[in-house]
Design a protein around this motif. Sequence first.
Motif: not given
Length: 281
Positions: A71-74, A159-165, A171-182
């Motif tokens: 999340l810090l990076g996202a 997380g940086y990759i998510l943050s640049t995308m 939205t990035a926080l939600g995507a990071a949580l989903a990514l971590f779970f998967i």
Amino acid sequence: MHWGLKLEFIKSMRTKKVWVLLGIMMLLYVPGFYLEKMNGNTPQTVGEAVNMLVSNIEDLAGFFLGILALLLGATAINSDLENGTIRVALSKPVRRIGYLGGKFLAHVVVLLAALLLMTVIGIIGLAWMGAPFGQKLVTESMLLNFLLLLAMIQLVALGYILSTMIKSSGTALGAALALFFILFMLIPSIVSFMAIKDYVFDENVNYDEVAERVDEYTTKYLFYSPLSQMGVILGDVYEDGNYVGIAHAIGKNPVNFGLIVGMTIVYFGGAFLRFARMDLR
């Protein structure tokens, strides 16, 4: 780069995420030591003491710290876009690589400070429990948290990759949580099942063979997961029932250690390529 490091370090120390990180460390370590002592579980050797720390990391600590690092990076880049910090920074004689590199180093420093605190708390807690206090315990605790630091840095870089995308930090926080779970919960469970499925109904199962199969599958299919690679490394701190140490375990698993370091470089490189092409207006 120095300008970006200083700015991000001050900013990070003011954010709730960092203090939540420190709070979770305290909540996971301090009560855990107290409960272990009340139950009469006193580590008699350095190996037993380190095992106690490892079990914390492999359970709740690794889970929560992994999420927080991701999340810090996202939210590292997109939040700066939202509040205009990037435009102000790049109006100065600061190149994009210097800005991103400084920000990344600041996050490394923040995580390092947090894990140094974690090391101190762990050593004090183990000594209070009656573990043999000495240079070896300090060294092993620092090596353990060094591995954890490398794992967290990799997750920050991812997380940086998510943050640049994703432009929206929410939205990035939600995507990071989903990514971590998967990626770090669901897929590792599937890989572990695939590794042991042939042994489930074998009454004469060789558990050493099963462990080797799990490590092989983890290295091959979970190369992107630093916590999984840590698990493989830490599984070799004992040989023939004798504690041989974390440094020995790292030396025995150079591929797994290399994956932790190498994937960080890959993730950060991918994030920089994205950041270099971003429209920052």
